[in-house]
Motif scaffolding. Structure first.
Motif, PDB file in Angstrom:
ATOM      1  N   ASN A  47      11.082  -0.732  -1.540  1.00  0.00           N
ATOM      2  CA  ASN A  47      10.564  -0.669  -0.133  1.00  0.00           C
ATOM      3  C   ASN A  47      10.752   1.646  -0.460  1.00  0.00           C
ATOM      4  OD1 ASN A  47       9.046  -0.446   2.061  1.00  0.00           O
ATOM      5  ND2 ASN A  47      11.346   0.903   3.098  1.00  0.00           N
ATOM      6  N   GLY A  49      10.065   4.202   1.615  1.00  0.00           N
ATOM      7  CA  GLY A  49      10.140   4.979   3.639  1.00  0.00           C
ATOM      8  C   GLY A  49      11.202   5.833   3.176  1.00  0.00           C
ATOM      9  N   SER A  62       7.359  -1.214  -2.172  1.00  0.00           N
ATOM     10  CA  SER A  62       6.423  -1.786  -0.558  1.00  0.00           C
ATOM     11  C   SER A  62       6.642  -1.327  -0.009  1.00  0.00           C
ATOM     12  CB  SER A  62       6.793  -3.190   0.729  1.00  0.00           C
ATOM     13  OG  SER A  62       7.877  -2.867   1.069  1.00  0.00           O
ATOM     14  N   THR A  76       6.545   2.197   4.427  1.00  0.00           N
ATOM     15  CA  THR A  76       7.088   2.479   5.417  1.00  0.00           C
ATOM     16  C   THR A  76       7.238   3.461   5.419  1.00  0.00           C
ATOM     17  OG1 THR A  76       8.706   1.106   5.497  1.00  0.00           O
ATOM     18  CG2 THR A  76       8.395   2.637   7.350  1.00  0.00           C
ATOM     19  N   THR A  77       5.390   3.335   6.469  1.00  0.00           N
ATOM     20  CA  THR A  77       3.887   3.989   6.718  1.00  0.00           C
ATOM     21  C   THR A  77       4.180   5.001   8.230  1.00  0.00           C
ATOM     22  OG1 THR A  77       2.201   5.935   6.028  1.00  0.00           O
ATOM     23  CG2 THR A  77       2.332   3.811   6.162  1.00  0.00           C
ATOM     24  N   ASN A  78       3.966   6.425   8.304  1.00  0.00           N
ATOM     25  CA  ASN A  78       3.754   6.307  10.106  1.00  0.00           C
ATOM     26  C   ASN A  78       2.392   6.416  10.549  1.00  0.00           C
ATOM     27  OD1 ASN A  78       3.075   8.977   9.278  1.00  0.00           O
ATOM     28  ND2 ASN A  78       4.892   9.649   9.150  1.00  0.00           N
ATOM     29  N   ASP A 126       4.582  -1.613   5.756  1.00  0.00           N
ATOM     30  CA  ASP A 126       5.001  -1.595   7.255  1.00  0.00           C
ATOM     31  C   ASP A 126       4.122  -0.391   7.549  1.00  0.00           C
ATOM     32  OD1 ASP A 126       7.008  -3.757   7.651  1.00  0.00           O
ATOM     33  OD2 ASP A 126       8.247  -1.611   7.570  1.00  0.00           O
ATOM     34  N   SER A 160       4.479   2.017  11.385  1.00  0.00           N
ATOM     35  CA  SER A 160       5.757   2.392  12.361  1.00  0.00           C
ATOM     36  C   SER A 160       4.871   2.545  13.504  1.00  0.00           C
ATOM     37  CB  SER A 160       6.124   3.806  12.311  1.00  0.00           C
ATOM     38  OG  SER A 160       6.895   3.314  10.987  1.00  0.00           O
ATOM     39  N   VAL A 186       6.299  -2.283  12.796  1.00  0.00           N
ATOM     40  CA  VAL A 186       7.378  -1.869  12.651  1.00  0.00           C
ATOM     41  C   VAL A 186       7.867  -1.204  14.406  1.00  0.00           C
ATOM     42  CG1 VAL A 186       7.703   0.001  10.589  1.00  0.00           C
ATOM     43  CG2 VAL A 186       9.964  -1.583  11.795  1.00  0.00           C
ATOM     44  N   SER A 218       9.438 -10.504   3.101  1.00  0.00           N
ATOM     45  CA  SER A 218       9.456  -9.234   3.212  1.00  0.00           C
ATOM     46  C   SER A 218      10.422  -8.932   2.677  1.00  0.00           C
ATOM     47  CB  SER A 218       8.726  -8.903   4.701  1.00  0.00           C
ATOM     48  OG  SER A 218       9.016  -7.042   4.289  1.00  0.00           O
ATOM     49  N   HIS A 225      11.598  -6.617   3.875  1.00  0.00           N
ATOM     50  CA  HIS A 225      12.624  -5.623   4.759  1.00  0.00           C
ATOM     51  C   HIS A 225      13.991  -6.953   4.718  1.00  0.00           C
ATOM     52  CE1 HIS A 225       9.223  -3.385   4.453  1.00  0.00           C
ATOM     53  NE2 HIS A 225      10.367  -2.395   4.957  1.00  0.00           N
TER      54      HIS A 225
END
Length: 359
Positions: free
Chosen positions: A54, A56, A83, A85-87, A112, A114, A153, A346, A348
């Motif tokens: 992931n 991030g 995967s 994680t993005t804003n 993901d 945020s 998330v 997931s 995560h």
């Protein structure tokens, strides 16, 4: 069988937001990012030991090499789940670049997004970015259109776990076919006032979980304390530094997303040859249950609670989790939360102590 590792990886120090609570801000300021050739070498040498990655820490979609790298991994090692994680910036990036859009669609399995507040102004202010809310919503809309697995998330502290915000986030999740994931805030900031401001109380967390359990669905609590004490799950494991690791932009390997300060860093780097063959976080792999847990009936399942929380609160694994209800003089209910999980939710789930919910 070869032991497989779940990796959280921040490829870049760059970020387009200014979150006051940010757990990686200081670590990113104090390090220099390495490059794509080193990333590729690490995966080439260690791919048989990698289950998932992931991306991030920082906003990976800000750099072009992120897309070229995920394409390299997918084409050469298709069994590695990827995967990000993005804003929400990823939407802006791929919507203006046809090549990157094609790579994202082909190479990323899960995203993901945020989003801490359902209210646009509050989220923008919290993230220090006037476009933060729009970035997140546009990305969720894109994920729904593309049929991608999506999760919202949010950071758990007093304000985000008020009922109005919980309902609002579930409403957005329903609209965009997304799951909801909660990360309890960790006191990683050097500024003690910031930590004090964002540390979540046990009562607020428990009330929020009760509320979610009554109105929505708890899919899984991948948290060795809450999963074992409050749900009908069996034997939730602590994976920090054992089955999961964190790679920082400078290539340093840490045992946890949250244990990344200078004092907590390891001597392992992805530039070391075949590093996953020799990687050992003995403090975690050989962790003993704290003596104060000796008479607890959950001793052999909870084992003292989440590793990273104990280190961040106390600087040691010799004390039990600061959210332990027995430590706090709270009752553990006889009726447990029912968990709806049927399969792996997931990436995560197996590298973070985190919580998943759905409508």
């Amino acid at each position: 069988m070869t032991k497989k590792i779940n990796i959280g990886w921040g490829l870049t120090n760059v970020c387009n937001m200014n979150c006051e609570f940010c757990y990686s801000k200081n670590a990113r300021k104090e390090s220099i990012s390495i490059g794509i050739d080193e990333w590729k070498k690490f995966v080439d040498e260690n791919h048989e030991k990698i289950d998932s990655i992931n991306y991030g820490t920082g906003e990976n979609s800000l750099i072009d090499d992120f897309f070229y790298f995920i394409e390299y991994v997918r084409e050469n090692y298709p069994d590695i789940k990827q995967s990000v994680t993005t804003n929400g910036h990823i939407y802006k990036k791929v919507s203006s670049n046809e090549k990157f859009m094609e790579i994202y669609r082909r190479c990323i399995d899960e995203v993901d997004v945020s989003l801490d507040f359902c209210n646009k102004d509050r989220h923008n202010k919290f993230r220090g970015q006037i476009m933060a809310y729009d970035f997140a919503i546009n990305t969720l809309a894109m994920l729904k259109k593309d049929g991608k697995k999506a999760t919202i998330v949010f950071v758990g502290f007093e304000e985000t776990l008020q009922k109005e915000n919980i309902d609002g986030l579930f409403g957005i999740a329903k609209k965009y076919n997304a799951l909801l994931r909660l990360n309890i805030y960790r006191p990683v900031a050097k500024d003690k006032d910031i930590n004090k401001k964002f540390i979540l109380s046990y009562d607020t967390l428990k009330n929020a979980l009760d509320y979610i359990n009554e109105r929505y669905k708890i899919i899984t609590l991948s948290d060795v304390l809450f999963g074992n004490l409050f749900t009908d799950q069996t034997d939730v494991k602590e994976n920090t530094g054992i089955g999961s690791i964190r790679i920082l932009p400078d290539g340093n390997i840490c045992p946890s997303t949250y244990l990344i300060s200078k004092e907590q860093r390891s001597n392992y780097y992805i530039t070391d040859n075949n590093v996953l063959d020799k990687l050992r976080f003995n403090d975690f792999e050989e962790a003993k249950v704290p003596y104060e847990c000796d008479n607890c009936k959950y001793k052999n399942s909870c084992r003292g609670g989440v590793f990273d929380r104990r280190v961040l609160w106390y600087g040691t694994l010799d004390k039990r989790d600061p959210y332990c209800p027995i430590l706090l003089g709270k009752e553990i209910p006889n009726t447990k939360y029912h968990i709806t999980k049927k399969e792996r939710v997931s990436v995560h789930e197996e590298y973070l102590p985190t919580m998943f919910f759905s409508n």
